[in-house]
Write an enzyme that holds these catalytic residues in place. Structure first.
Site, PDB file in Angstrom:
ATOM      1  N   HIS A   1       1.057  -1.272   0.263  1.00  0.00           N
ATOM      2  CA  HIS A   1       0.176  -0.095   0.023  1.00  0.00           C
ATOM      3  C   HIS A   1       0.899   1.109   0.226  1.00  0.00           C
ATOM      4  O   HIS A   1       0.258   2.504  -0.085  1.00  0.00           O
ATOM      5  CB  HIS A   1      -0.982   0.230   1.314  1.00  0.00           C
ATOM      6  CG  HIS A   1      -1.608  -1.342   0.772  1.00  0.00           C
ATOM      7  ND1 HIS A   1      -2.539  -1.588   2.093  1.00  0.00           N
ATOM      8  CD2 HIS A   1      -2.432  -1.209  -0.264  1.00  0.00           C
ATOM      9  CE1 HIS A   1      -3.631  -2.232   1.219  1.00  0.00           C
ATOM     10  NE2 HIS A   1      -3.779  -2.462   0.505  1.00  0.00           N
TER      11      HIS A   1
ATOM     12  N   HIS B   1      -8.546  -8.337  -7.378  1.00  0.00           N
ATOM     13  CA  HIS B   1      -8.789  -8.651  -6.229  1.00  0.00           C
ATOM     14  C   HIS B   1      -8.766  -7.933  -5.104  1.00  0.00           C
ATOM     15  O   HIS B   1      -8.043  -7.454  -4.127  1.00  0.00           O
ATOM     16  CB  HIS B   1      -8.217  -9.959  -6.335  1.00  0.00           C
ATOM     17  CG  HIS B   1      -7.740 -10.746  -7.104  1.00  0.00           C
ATOM     18  ND1 HIS B   1      -6.805 -10.265  -8.916  1.00  0.00           N
ATOM     19  CD2 HIS B   1      -8.364 -12.724  -7.487  1.00  0.00           C
ATOM     20  CE1 HIS B   1      -7.216 -11.673  -9.238  1.00  0.00           C
ATOM     21  NE2 HIS B   1      -7.610 -12.792  -9.077  1.00  0.00           N
TER      22      HIS B   1
ATOM     23  N   SER C   1      -6.807  -1.145  -0.614  1.00  0.00           N
ATOM     24  CA  SER C   1      -6.177  -0.997  -2.111  1.00  0.00           C
ATOM     25  C   SER C   1      -7.327  -0.303  -2.194  1.00  0.00           C
ATOM     26  O   SER C   1      -6.698   1.123  -3.017  1.00  0.00           O
ATOM     27  CB  SER C   1      -5.564  -2.188  -2.813  1.00  0.00           C
ATOM     28  OG  SER C   1      -6.587  -3.248  -2.889  1.00  0.00           O
TER      29      SER C   1
ATOM     30  N   GLU D   1     -14.235  -7.744  -7.101  1.00  0.00           N
ATOM     31  CA  GLU D   1     -13.837  -8.611  -5.880  1.00  0.00           C
ATOM     32  C   GLU D   1     -15.050  -9.748  -6.110  1.00  0.00           C
ATOM     33  O   GLU D   1     -16.181  -9.824  -6.234  1.00  0.00           O
ATOM     34  CB  GLU D   1     -14.135  -8.151  -4.418  1.00  0.00           C
ATOM     35  CG  GLU D   1     -13.565  -9.065  -3.324  1.00  0.00           C
ATOM     36  CD  GLU D   1     -12.954 -10.201  -3.956  1.00  0.00           C
ATOM     37  OE1 GLU D   1     -13.139 -11.521  -3.710  1.00  0.00           O
ATOM     38  OE2 GLU D   1     -11.563  -9.356  -3.799  1.00  0.00           O
TER      39      GLU D   1
ATOM     40  N   GLU E   1     -14.929 -12.559 -12.383  1.00  0.00           N
ATOM     41  CA  GLU E   1     -13.813 -13.162 -12.062  1.00  0.00           C
ATOM     42  C   GLU E   1     -12.869 -12.320 -12.482  1.00  0.00           C
ATOM     43  O   GLU E   1     -12.493 -11.908 -13.442  1.00  0.00           O
ATOM     44  CB  GLU E   1     -13.440 -14.564 -13.021  1.00  0.00           C
ATOM     45  CG  GLU E   1     -12.166 -14.929 -12.912  1.00  0.00           C
ATOM     46  CD  GLU E   1     -11.365 -15.881 -12.071  1.00  0.00           C
ATOM     47  OE1 GLU E   1     -10.911 -15.053 -11.554  1.00  0.00           O
ATOM     48  OE2 GLU E   1     -12.536 -16.462 -11.243  1.00  0.00           O
ATOM     49  N   GLY E   2     -11.365 -12.007 -11.365  1.00  0.00           N
ATOM     50  CA  GLY E   2     -11.193 -11.286 -11.566  1.00  0.00           C
ATOM     51  C   GLY E   2      -9.514 -11.269 -12.827  1.00  0.00           C
ATOM     52  O   GLY E   2      -9.333 -10.103 -13.018  1.00  0.00           O
TER      53      GLY E   2
ATOM     54  N   ASP F   1      -3.420  -8.936  -7.239  1.00  0.00           N
ATOM     55  CA  ASP F   1      -3.299  -8.847  -6.262  1.00  0.00           C
ATOM     56  C   ASP F   1      -4.412 -10.335  -5.685  1.00  0.00           C
ATOM     57  O   ASP F   1      -5.134  -9.844  -4.610  1.00  0.00           O
ATOM     58  CB  ASP F   1      -3.443  -7.763  -5.550  1.00  0.00           C
ATOM     59  CG  ASP F   1      -3.276  -8.878  -4.171  1.00  0.00           C
ATOM     60  OD1 ASP F   1      -2.311  -8.650  -3.360  1.00  0.00           O
ATOM     61  OD2 ASP F   1      -3.849  -7.165  -2.375  1.00  0.00           O
TER      62      ASP F   1
END
Length: 300
Positions: free
Chosen positions: A18, A41, A99, A117, A142-143, A163
């Site tokens: 971060h 994500h 994030s 997400e 789906e990320g 991520d």
């Protein structure tokens, strides 16, 4: 889909990820042109450090807890810490931004956020946490499909954070695939990939694949709090950054030694180098390559 980041919010890996994200976002605002922030994500966006998940592990105490209590902190932490301070009272560090919240806080009216997400509960919480900001669009698919689903966007500048939870064996490979997809759709995409460091030998193929990716340039930054020889624990984490903004490399060279000292639990260290260097002009073929910067042996 079992991973819940609430157990790990604010730990050493979060602080590193971060803080670097905050520096990138801050550097992007040097230009007036809008940017799009994509998060594959995203998690829930905001975490309560007094909730049962966080208190069960207590990981934040060895992460943001150490940074928060540090008597002297580099000025490069200001934007990151400003976001955290805005969420808390002076008396208590209770809330920690994921994030999405960090990006929301540091972005400007002309910027847009596209958050994804997949986890059903976390996706619902993320949508609730972001409901009052019209600049934010929340997706719950789906990320890994985010680059092909959303790019290109109206904004010419793109920052994509990848991520994943790293629950599946192929996720490092999928990170490289997502990077290549983003670059294919927007050549100058600024892609940030977070990855865990356990035994460094496990990452050899990942580094090779990244070096053969289609990114024009690729910066690697790593921070560890234990020696990287034990596959049974999280020894540190790394960030791969394509097309980093000008000035970021020098900022990380200043920040990483301080973070390694502040967060080391047994023996910490850091590394900063280029997996893909920007092509040199033909007029200077003998220009020396930049040397990798690394440090180990910081004991606590």
């Amino acid at each position: 889909m079992n991973y819940r980041h609430a157990f790990h919010a604010g730990n050493h890996a979060d602080v590193f990820k971060h803080l670097v994200l905050a520096r990138i976002l801050t550097l992007l605002t040097r230009k007036e042109a809008p940017y799009a922030y994509l998060d594959s994500h995203a998690g829930v966006g905001l975490y309560d450090l007094t909730a049962s998940q966080a208190t069960r592990t207590g990981e934040w105490q060895q992460g943001i807890g150490r940074i928060w209590d540090a008597p002297e902190r580099p000025a490069l932490l200001n934007e990151y810490l400003d976001c955290i301070q805005a969420l808390n009272t002076p008396e208590q560090l209770r809330y920690y931004p994921g994030s999405p919240e960090l990006a929301r806080y540091l972005s400007r009216p002309q910027d847009r956020l596209y958050l994804n997400e997949k986890h059903p509960e976390d996706g619902a919480l993320l949508k609730e946490n972001m409901r009052q900001d019209e600049r934010v669009a929340v997706h719950r698919g789906e990320g890994w499909h985010l680059p092909r689903a959303l790019l290109p966007v109206a904004e010419k500048r793109v920052l994509l954070l990848i991520d994943p939870p790293f629950e599946q064996a192929d996720e490092l490979t999928r990170c490289v695939q997502a990077l290549n997809e983003a670059i294919a759709r927007v050549r100058q995409s600024l892609v940030v990939i977070w990855y865990p460091i356990k035994a460094e030998a496990q990452l050899k193929r990942f580094y090779q694949d990244l070096g053969q990716s289609t990114a024009p340039k690729l910066l690697r930054a790593e921070l560890w709090i234990h020696p990287t020889d034990n596959a049974e624990r999280l020894n540190g984490s790394g960030l791969i950054i394509s097309n980093p903004p000008w000035g970021l490399e020098e900022e990380l060279a200043e920040l990483l030694p301080w973070l390694a000292t502040q967060l080391a639990q047994s023996q910490g260290g850091w590394r900063l180098d280029w997996l893909i260097e920007e092509s040199k002009p033909q007029t200077s073929p003998n220009s020396p390559a930049r040397k990798p910067r690394t440090s180990q042996g910081i004991k606590r």
